[in-house]
Motif scaffolding. Sequence first.
Motif, PDB file in Angstrom:
ATOM      1  N   ASP A  23       2.684  -1.717   7.287  1.00 26.58           N
ATOM      2  CA  ASP A  23       1.474  -2.828   6.805  1.00 26.58           C
ATOM      3  C   ASP A  23       0.242  -2.566   7.383  1.00 26.58           C
ATOM      4  O   ASP A  23      -0.583  -3.176   6.525  1.00 26.58           O
ATOM      5  N   SER A  24       0.455  -1.093   7.526  1.00 21.59           N
ATOM      6  CA  SER A  24      -1.002  -0.472   7.114  1.00 21.59           C
ATOM      7  C   SER A  24      -0.948   1.032   6.833  1.00 21.59           C
ATOM      8  O   SER A  24       0.148   1.704   7.384  1.00 21.59           O
ATOM      9  N   HIS A  25      -1.922   1.661   6.840  1.00 22.04           N
ATOM     10  CA  HIS A  25      -1.556   3.111   5.998  1.00 22.04           C
ATOM     11  C   HIS A  25      -2.190   3.792   6.906  1.00 22.04           C
ATOM     12  O   HIS A  25      -2.054   5.441   6.929  1.00 22.04           O
ATOM     13  N   PRO A  56       5.314  -1.927  12.557  1.00 23.80           N
ATOM     14  CA  PRO A  56       6.393  -2.344  11.560  1.00 23.80           C
ATOM     15  C   PRO A  56       5.901  -3.665  10.456  1.00 23.80           C
ATOM     16  O   PRO A  56       5.187  -4.405  10.564  1.00 23.80           O
ATOM     17  N   TYR A  57       6.532  -3.368   9.013  1.00 26.73           N
ATOM     18  CA  TYR A  57       5.899  -4.382   8.156  1.00 26.73           C
ATOM     19  C   TYR A  57       6.558  -5.884   8.585  1.00 26.73           C
ATOM     20  O   TYR A  57       7.431  -6.427   9.071  1.00 26.73           O
ATOM     21  N   LYS A  58       5.062  -6.310   8.556  1.00 25.79           N
ATOM     22  CA  LYS A  58       5.186  -7.718   8.822  1.00 25.79           C
ATOM     23  C   LYS A  58       4.306  -8.558   7.419  1.00 25.79           C
ATOM     24  O   LYS A  58       4.531 -10.250   7.792  1.00 25.79           O
ATOM     25  N   GLY A  59       4.269  -7.884   7.004  1.00 21.87           N
ATOM     26  CA  GLY A  59       3.855  -9.192   5.451  1.00 21.87           C
ATOM     27  C   GLY A  59       2.690  -8.430   5.350  1.00 21.87           C
ATOM     28  O   GLY A  59       2.213  -7.626   5.785  1.00 21.87           O
ATOM     29  N   GLY A  60       2.270  -8.854   3.958  1.00 29.44           N
ATOM     30  CA  GLY A  60       0.946  -8.351   3.651  1.00 29.44           C
ATOM     31  C   GLY A  60       0.969  -7.096   3.108  1.00 29.44           C
ATOM     32  O   GLY A  60       2.150  -6.646   2.140  1.00 29.44           O
ATOM     33  N   LYS A  61      -0.254  -5.980   2.344  1.00 28.28           N
ATOM     34  CA  LYS A  61       0.151  -4.924   1.736  1.00 28.28           C
ATOM     35  C   LYS A  61       1.113  -4.274   2.108  1.00 28.28           C
ATOM     36  O   LYS A  61       1.320  -4.073   3.718  1.00 28.28           O
ATOM     37  N   ALA A  62       2.158  -3.375   1.707  1.00 30.46           N
ATOM     38  CA  ALA A  62       2.910  -2.704   2.095  1.00 30.46           C
ATOM     39  C   ALA A  62       2.344  -0.932   1.975  1.00 30.46           C
ATOM     40  O   ALA A  62       2.027  -0.883   1.502  1.00 30.46           O
ATOM     41  N   GLY A  85       5.642  -5.216  -5.291  1.00 31.90           N
ATOM     42  CA  GLY A  85       4.716  -5.478  -5.439  1.00 31.90           C
ATOM     43  C   GLY A  85       3.810  -4.422  -6.384  1.00 31.90           C
ATOM     44  O   GLY A  85       4.155  -3.213  -5.884  1.00 31.90           O
ATOM     45  N   TYR A  86       3.179  -4.089  -7.280  1.00 31.05           N
ATOM     46  CA  TYR A  86       2.490  -2.721  -7.572  1.00 31.05           C
ATOM     47  C   TYR A  86       1.839  -1.966  -6.357  1.00 31.05           C
ATOM     48  O   TYR A  86       0.845  -2.339  -6.232  1.00 31.05           O
ATOM     49  N   LEU A  87       2.053  -0.349  -7.389  1.00 29.62           N
ATOM     50  CA  LEU A  87       1.143   0.293  -6.580  1.00 29.62           C
ATOM     51  C   LEU A  87       0.295   0.684  -6.815  1.00 29.62           C
ATOM     52  O   LEU A  87      -0.290   0.553  -7.999  1.00 29.62           O
ATOM     53  N   VAL A  88      -1.129   0.267  -5.875  1.00 26.61           N
ATOM     54  CA  VAL A  88      -2.734  -0.013  -5.776  1.00 26.61           C
ATOM     55  C   VAL A  88      -3.473   1.066  -5.606  1.00 26.61           C
ATOM     56  O   VAL A  88      -4.682   1.202  -5.644  1.00 26.61           O
ATOM     57  N   GLU A  89      -3.061   2.224  -4.335  1.00 25.52           N
ATOM     58  CA  GLU A  89      -3.703   3.136  -3.578  1.00 25.52           C
ATOM     59  C   GLU A  89      -3.109   3.940  -3.187  1.00 25.52           C
ATOM     60  O   GLU A  89      -1.465   4.191  -3.393  1.00 25.52           O
ATOM     61  N   TRP A  90      -3.638   5.140  -2.758  1.00 18.93           N
ATOM     62  CA  TRP A  90      -2.608   6.243  -2.206  1.00 18.93           C
ATOM     63  C   TRP A  90      -3.833   7.294  -1.195  1.00 18.93           C
ATOM     64  O   TRP A  90      -5.803   7.001  -1.429  1.00 18.93           O
ATOM     65  N   TYR A  91      -3.148   7.636   0.023  1.00 23.76           N
ATOM     66  CA  TYR A  91      -4.384   8.293   1.482  1.00 23.76           C
ATOM     67  C   TYR A  91      -3.650   9.721   1.568  1.00 23.76           C
ATOM     68  O   TYR A  91      -2.543   9.813   0.897  1.00 23.76           O
ATOM     69  N   CYS A  92      -4.612  10.747   1.491  1.00 20.30           N
ATOM     70  CA  CYS A  92      -3.720  11.711   2.324  1.00 20.30           C
ATOM     71  C   CYS A  92      -4.194  11.710   3.870  1.00 20.30           C
ATOM     72  O   CYS A  92      -5.645  12.048   3.474  1.00 20.30           O
ATOM     73  N   TYR A  93      -3.692  12.030   4.599  1.00 18.10           N
ATOM     74  CA  TYR A  93      -4.140  12.393   5.765  1.00 18.10           C
ATOM     75  C   TYR A  93      -4.132  14.015   6.681  1.00 18.10           C
ATOM     76  O   TYR A  93      -2.923  14.453   6.196  1.00 18.10           O
ATOM     77  N   VAL A 140       2.046  11.789   0.946  1.00 17.10           N
ATOM     78  CA  VAL A 140       0.594  10.853   1.012  1.00 17.10           C
ATOM     79  C   VAL A 140       1.498   9.702   1.140  1.00 17.10           C
ATOM     80  O   VAL A 140       2.321   9.263   1.171  1.00 17.10           O
ATOM     81  N   ILE A 141       0.436   9.050   1.358  1.00 16.61           N
ATOM     82  CA  ILE A 141       0.482   7.243   1.337  1.00 16.61           C
ATOM     83  C   ILE A 141      -0.064   6.294   0.515  1.00 16.61           C
ATOM     84  O   ILE A 141      -0.732   6.752  -0.057  1.00 16.61           O
ATOM     85  N   LEU A 142       1.299   5.760   0.165  1.00 22.20           N
ATOM     86  CA  LEU A 142       1.195   5.056  -0.798  1.00 22.20           C
ATOM     87  C   LEU A 142       1.188   3.586  -0.264  1.00 22.20           C
ATOM     88  O   LEU A 142       1.682   2.909   0.438  1.00 22.20           O
ATOM     89  N   GLY A 143      -0.350   2.501  -1.486  1.00 22.00           N
ATOM     90  CA  GLY A 143      -0.270   1.275  -0.694  1.00 22.00           C
ATOM     91  C   GLY A 143       0.029   0.443  -1.711  1.00 22.00           C
ATOM     92  O   GLY A 143      -0.708   0.557  -2.871  1.00 22.00           O
ATOM     93  N   PHE A 144       0.290  -0.939  -1.553  1.00 23.53           N
ATOM     94  CA  PHE A 144       0.818  -1.878  -2.499  1.00 23.53           C
ATOM     95  C   PHE A 144       0.600  -2.946  -2.272  1.00 23.53           C
ATOM     96  O   PHE A 144       0.377  -3.203  -1.055  1.00 23.53           O
ATOM     97  N   GLU A 145       0.410  -3.854  -3.280  1.00 23.57           N
ATOM     98  CA  GLU A 145      -0.241  -4.978  -3.158  1.00 23.57           C
ATOM     99  C   GLU A 145       0.546  -5.887  -2.080  1.00 23.57           C
ATOM    100  O   GLU A 145       2.173  -5.683  -2.850  1.00 23.57           O
ATOM    101  N   GLU A 146       0.182  -7.292  -2.218  1.00 22.31           N
ATOM    102  CA  GLU A 146       1.525  -7.676  -1.152  1.00 22.31           C
ATOM    103  C   GLU A 146       2.884  -8.090  -1.836  1.00 22.31           C
ATOM    104  O   GLU A 146       1.972  -8.778  -3.173  1.00 22.31           O
ATOM    105  N   PRO A 147       3.997  -8.144  -1.683  1.00 23.11           N
ATOM    106  CA  PRO A 147       4.703  -8.854  -2.682  1.00 23.11           C
ATOM    107  C   PRO A 147       5.256 -10.414  -2.995  1.00 23.11           C
ATOM    108  O   PRO A 147       4.589 -11.239  -2.427  1.00 23.11           O
ATOM    109  N   SER A 148       5.108 -10.020  -3.871  1.00 26.46           N
ATOM    110  CA  SER A 148       5.742 -11.806  -4.638  1.00 26.46           C
ATOM    111  C   SER A 148       6.359 -12.057  -5.871  1.00 26.46           C
ATOM    112  O   SER A 148       7.209 -10.247  -5.798  1.00 26.46           O
ATOM    113  N   GLU A 149       7.128 -12.750  -5.568  1.00 23.92           N
ATOM    114  CA  GLU A 149       7.860 -12.957  -6.833  1.00 23.92           C
ATOM    115  C   GLU A 149       8.390 -12.667  -8.475  1.00 23.92           C
ATOM    116  O   GLU A 149       8.569 -12.332  -9.142  1.00 23.92           O
TER     117      GLU A 149
END
Length: 279
Positions: free
Chosen positions: A141-143, A148-154, A189-197, A229-238
């Motif tokens: 849940d963090s880039h 571990p994922y517990k909700g919110g952005k993935a 949830g749609y793909l909305v961002e990317w990060y390179c570290y 790359v790290i891919l960020g997704f909006e919070e999943p929904s129905e």
Amino acid sequence: MRAYDVERENEKISLRVMLTQGGTGFTLFINNESPETIELIRLWIIDITNNFHYNYSIPEEKKVLNPWSETFLSSFELKGFIGLTRRNYYVMRLVTSRGNIVETPPFIAVPGPVTEPPWLSLGYIEACFNKAETPVYDLSDSHLKTTPYKGGKAYISFKNIGSVTVFLTYESTIVFRSIGGLEPKCYAGYLVEWYCYVWDPKVEKWMLKDSGTITHVKDSKAIYPGEVVILGFEEPSEIPGSGAGIREGTYDVFFAASGYDEFGKIFFASIYIGTCEIP
């Protein structure tokens, strides 16, 4: 090498698909191109578009395929067959008793002979979820953390292990499909961002090198062969982008990718990430 291993290695099957019933049914032509007698066990049908899969037992009269012979399997012969959805993308996988798996190229459910579309890129298939080269080892849940994922952005860490540069589009989604229950629930949830570290050994920290957003009119950066790359997704929904948010429970998690390669060929594909527990 044991006789069983030799026989397994000798097995060679080619597949050809003809779609019928307006694209909702099929005939699968199965050609044994080996000197071995092959026993067919199961047929898997993967709906790439909706990220579902179905598997069927091979009818007894079609299980044994003699050396250098051909048979066919019709969708009418499969007990409990669920018709194909017109214009969805599919892959079929045939499993033998020796553990070999033969796969058709991706195809679209429209009437007629199936061939690999010339505009379809296989570049994305040569990709994996990275486990070590970024701060995100798995679903998080963090880039910047292995939380571990517990909700919110993935967030996931994605590596291009192929030889073709690829671009991902906003239509790419992360999909959570519930395990258990009478009626599985799906959230996306749609793909909305990317990060390179990059790792800085002087301070022993991951340092942000570059980042960007992804929208309806803006795709990801070019993801070069070997790049992570790290891919960020909006919070999943129905309903992606709206609807009720994900509930507590156990889920199978998939990455349903939409994009194109450096030659302009598009792809639709999915990769299983793993199981996730939402508290």
